[in-house]
Design an enzyme around this catalytic site. Structure first.
Site, PDB file in Angstrom:
ATOM      1  N   CYS A 180       0.815  -1.214   0.000  1.00  8.36           N
ATOM      2  CA  CYS A 180       0.000   0.000   0.000  1.00  8.36           C
ATOM      3  C   CYS A 180       0.849   1.265   0.000  1.00  8.36           C
ATOM      4  O   CYS A 180       0.326   2.378   0.065  1.00  8.36           O
ATOM      5  CB  CYS A 180      -0.950  -0.040   1.177  1.00  8.36           C
ATOM      6  SG  CYS A 180      -1.906  -1.566   1.119  1.00  8.36           S
ATOM      7  N   HIS A 321      -2.840   8.225   6.073  1.00  9.55           N
ATOM      8  CA  HIS A 321      -2.999   6.898   5.474  1.00  9.55           C
ATOM      9  C   HIS A 321      -4.282   6.245   6.008  1.00  9.55           C
ATOM     10  O   HIS A 321      -4.959   5.520   5.278  1.00  9.55           O
ATOM     11  CB  HIS A 321      -1.789   6.026   5.817  1.00  9.55           C
ATOM     12  CG  HIS A 321      -1.903   4.630   5.292  1.00  9.55           C
ATOM     13  ND1 HIS A 321      -1.824   4.355   3.951  1.00  9.55           N
ATOM     14  CD2 HIS A 321      -2.126   3.432   5.912  1.00  9.55           C
ATOM     15  CE1 HIS A 321      -1.976   3.044   3.766  1.00  9.55           C
ATOM     16  NE2 HIS A 321      -2.156   2.460   4.936  1.00  9.55           N
ATOM     17  N   GLU A 332      -1.181   5.907  13.766  1.00  6.73           N
ATOM     18  CA  GLU A 332      -0.840   7.053  12.920  1.00  6.73           C
ATOM     19  C   GLU A 332      -1.161   8.368  13.631  1.00  6.73           C
ATOM     20  O   GLU A 332      -0.376   9.320  13.579  1.00  6.73           O
ATOM     21  CB  GLU A 332      -1.590   6.983  11.585  1.00  6.73           C
ATOM     22  CG  GLU A 332      -1.173   8.099  10.631  1.00  6.73           C
ATOM     23  CD  GLU A 332      -1.843   8.003   9.261  1.00  6.73           C
ATOM     24  OE1 GLU A 332      -2.728   7.154   9.082  1.00  6.73           O
ATOM     25  OE2 GLU A 332      -1.463   8.798   8.380  1.00  6.73           O
ATOM     26  N   LYS A 358     -10.012   8.082   2.568  1.00  6.73           N
ATOM     27  CA  LYS A 358     -10.455   6.694   2.383  1.00  6.73           C
ATOM     28  C   LYS A 358     -11.906   6.512   2.819  1.00  6.73           C
ATOM     29  O   LYS A 358     -12.579   5.590   2.353  1.00  6.73           O
ATOM     30  CB  LYS A 358      -9.539   5.735   3.145  1.00  6.73           C
ATOM     31  CG  LYS A 358      -8.159   5.630   2.493  1.00  6.73           C
ATOM     32  CD  LYS A 358      -7.343   4.510   3.084  1.00  6.73           C
ATOM     33  CE  LYS A 358      -6.004   4.348   2.396  1.00  6.73           C
ATOM     34  NZ  LYS A 358      -4.989   5.353   2.796  1.00  6.73           N
ATOM     35  N   HIS A 363      -9.753   1.957   0.138  1.00  8.77           N
ATOM     36  CA  HIS A 363      -8.301   1.812   0.081  1.00  8.77           C
ATOM     37  C   HIS A 363      -7.891   1.307  -1.307  1.00  8.77           C
ATOM     38  O   HIS A 363      -8.111   0.145  -1.641  1.00  8.77           O
ATOM     39  CB  HIS A 363      -7.869   0.831   1.169  1.00  8.77           C
ATOM     40  CG  HIS A 363      -6.393   0.798   1.405  1.00  8.77           C
ATOM     41  ND1 HIS A 363      -5.496   1.497   0.617  1.00  8.77           N
ATOM     42  CD2 HIS A 363      -5.652   0.158   2.348  1.00  8.77           C
ATOM     43  CE1 HIS A 363      -4.261   1.280   1.066  1.00  8.77           C
ATOM     44  NE2 HIS A 363      -4.337   0.473   2.107  1.00  8.77           N
TER      45      HIS A 363
HETATM   46  C1  LIG Z   1       4.579   1.353   8.586  1.00 10.15           C
HETATM   47  O1  LIG Z   1       4.377   0.115   7.991  1.00 10.15           O
HETATM   48  C2  LIG Z   1       3.658  -0.786   8.799  1.00 10.15           C
HETATM   49  C3  LIG Z   1       3.848  -2.190   8.481  1.00 10.15           C
HETATM   50  O2  LIG Z   1       2.726  -2.823   7.974  1.00 10.15           O
HETATM   51  C4  LIG Z   1       2.288  -0.363   8.653  1.00 10.15           C
HETATM   52  O3  LIG Z   1       1.348  -1.340   9.076  1.00 10.15           O
HETATM   53  C5  LIG Z   1       2.218   0.815   9.519  1.00 10.15           C
HETATM   54  O4  LIG Z   1       0.998   1.435   9.351  1.00 10.15           O
HETATM   55  C6  LIG Z   1       3.366   1.789   9.332  1.00 10.15           C
HETATM   56  N1  LIG Z   1       3.847   2.116  10.603  1.00 10.15           N
HETATM   57  C7  LIG Z   1       3.206   2.811  11.491  1.00 10.15           C
HETATM   58  C8  LIG Z   1       3.763   2.784  12.836  1.00 10.15           C
HETATM   59  O5  LIG Z   1       2.219   3.479  11.238  1.00 10.15           O
END
Ligand SMILES: *[C@@H]1O[C@H](CO)[C@@H](O)[C@H](O)[C@H]1NC(C)=O
Ligand SMILES: *[C@@H]1O[C@H](CO)[C@@H](O)[C@H](O)[C@H]1NC(C)=O
Ligand SMILES: *[C@@H]1O[C@H](CO)[C@@H](O)[C@H](O)[C@H]1NC(C)=O
Ligand SMILES: CC(=O)N[C@H]1CO[C@H](CO)[C@@H](O)[C@@H]1O
Length: 435
Positions: A180, A321, A332, A358, A363
């Protein structure tokens, strides 16, 4: 360092085919999420735990009630022979590229211009449909039933390949596939090709066409999907809301035309924004779950801002995200708070403006970072922040302005877009008003 600006945009989304209708419908709080329970083959779709998806509207499949002229008709973009040769994600790639090149007014014919133009177009999953059908046919009927087009139709970089062949672009030809984060990495890597002098113009983005029962079965089994709103699809994706319970699988594509600043100025191109920052990190933690403290996301955002030379306090809008999962959205939000309330940040949480688009489109997986970059750029160009749909009661432990349900007017000079993917890969992009 050579500066990189954005001079054209193209998109195909569950809200509409085209940038203007997608953006207008997004600002008007429309949803692109519909029921997939009645798709064929019925026996497969019916047994799934999540039967909602963000489908690109077509004349025959248009539950979103989009104007027919803004629905997907392959014949608008491709000759019948190309339609046969190209998988759907490659078709979306080519169509979104055509829109973006028209928008940028960049259709070069001179050899030196063609050599200075490259492509960086990825996909997360690619063409599951042909993989699935060919596996089944091969198993039942053997070698002779495998199509000679099988390999070129499943390779992820053939989106980029078809774009290059169609327009004769001889610059760097690259495809990221980082789940993603694909769309964000494609755009970020493309900007580096320009900054380092490998190209003057790059077609950059992501494309996904994964509306297949096996996709829903796989994500369903990993318990990632929204399953509580099968009867009420437009309410299914609820980023940051207390009732959020998983993400919604969507399809579509988005393309940016990135261009070296002086090159854009020389040809009098309209500049929508400057791509000022790109930061990446890895969680080094787990296959599918983020670290609880959001430290992976924190690092990618921090690096992107450092790269941009921008202080956290100068960020006017963050396109999160946030997919609508319990753990991901909270991690996040915490990462954003640590960044924005830290050194050279803001002192009041309510001044932090964050939305997740989203809620409206679901997504788009490998295309998510690309379409969300488009929305961040339009927020800068038009002074409007797209809403987080279905957010009635935030419960991620922070007091941000989440732009709930309705769009807001706000001058945006700096916008950041986050993308995180399975495997622990994180990227952030920073766009700034060009002045
Ligand atoms: C960075 O990547 C991870 C691994 O899947 C993802 O799930 C995550 O949302 C991201 N890291 C963080 C702490 O948000
Ligand atoms: C795969 O098979 C299904 C069922 O026969 C069909 O509807 C679909 O169009 C096929 N997909 C491709 C890409 O050929
Ligand atoms: C979610 O948003 C959509 C689109 O605006 C709307 O139709 C739906 O009623 C909303 N659902 C809830 C529970 O807020
Ligand atoms: C090296 C290379 O060119 N790779 C791809 C980019 O575009 C060409 C067509 O010009 C494709 O054949 C390749 O897939």
């Amino acid at each position: 360092m050579r500066r990189v600006v954005v001079t054209g945009l193209g998109a195909i989304t569950p809200l509409a085919v085209g940038i203007r209708p997608t953006w207008r419908r997004l600002l008007d709080s429309h949803s692109g999420i519909v029921s997939v329970a009645d798709l064929e083959p019925q026996d497969k779709w019916k047994e799934l735990t999540s039967t909602v998806g963000g489908l690109v509207p077509t004349p025959a499949r248009n539950k979103q009630n989009v104007d027919e002229q803004h629905t997907w008709k392959a014949a608008d973009w491709l000759e019948p022979s190309d339609q046969r040769r190209m998988s759907l994600f490659a078709q979306y790639s080519v169509a979104a590229t055509e829109m973006a090149l028209q928008d940028a007014g960049w259709k070069p014919t001179r050899q030196e211009d063609l050599e200075a133009t490259g492509v960086c177009m990825g996909s997360g999953i690619g063409n599951l449909d042909d993989f699935y059908n060919t596996s089944v046919t091969y198993d039942k009927e053997g070698y002779k039933r495998v199509s000679p087009l099988f390999v070129p139709k499943i390779l992820i970089n053939l989106g980029a390949g078809h774009i290059a062949m169609r327009y004769g672009f001889r610059g760097p030809n690259h495809s990221a596939t980082t789940a993603c984060t694909t769309g964000a990495h494609s755009i970020g890597d493309a900007s580096r090709f320009i900054a380092f002098g490998d190209a003057d113009v790059m077609v950059a983005g992501g494309s996904e066409s994964c509306i297949h029962p096996l996709t829903f079965a796989g994500f369903g089994r990993s318990r990632s999907l929204s399953t509580a709103y099968n009867h009420d699809p437009t309410s299914a994706c609820r980023p940051f809301d207390k009732d959020r319970a998983g993400f919604v699988v969507s399809e579509g594509a988005a393309v940016l035309i990135l261009e070296e600043l002086e090159h854009a100025k020389r040809r009098g191109a309209r500049i929508l924004a400057e791509l000022t920052g790109y930061g990446c990190s890895g969680d080094a933690h787990h296959m599918t779950a983020p670290r609880d403290d959001g430290s992976g996301a924190f690092l990618s955002m921090k690096r992107a801002l450092k790269n941009a030379g921008v202080k956290p306090g100068d960020v006017d809008y963050i396109n999160a995200h946030a997919t609508g999962t319990a753990v991901g959205d909270a991690a996040e939000a915490i990462a954003i708070r640590s960044l924005m309330m830290g050194e050279e940040g803001v002192d009041d949480e309510s001044r932090i403006t964050v939305s997740s688009t989203k809620g409206a489109i679901g997504h788009l997986l490998g295309a998510a970072g690309a379409i969300e970059s488009v929305f961040s750029i339009l927020a800068i160009a038009e002074g409007a922040i797209p809403p987080t749909l279905n957010l009635t009661s935030p419960n991620v432990g922070v007091g941000f302005n989440f732009v709930p349900v309705q769009a807001q007017q706000k001058e945006v000079k700096v916008a950041m877009s986050n993308s995180f993917g399975f495997g622990g890969t994180n990227a952030s992009l920073v766009f700034s008003k060009f002045e």
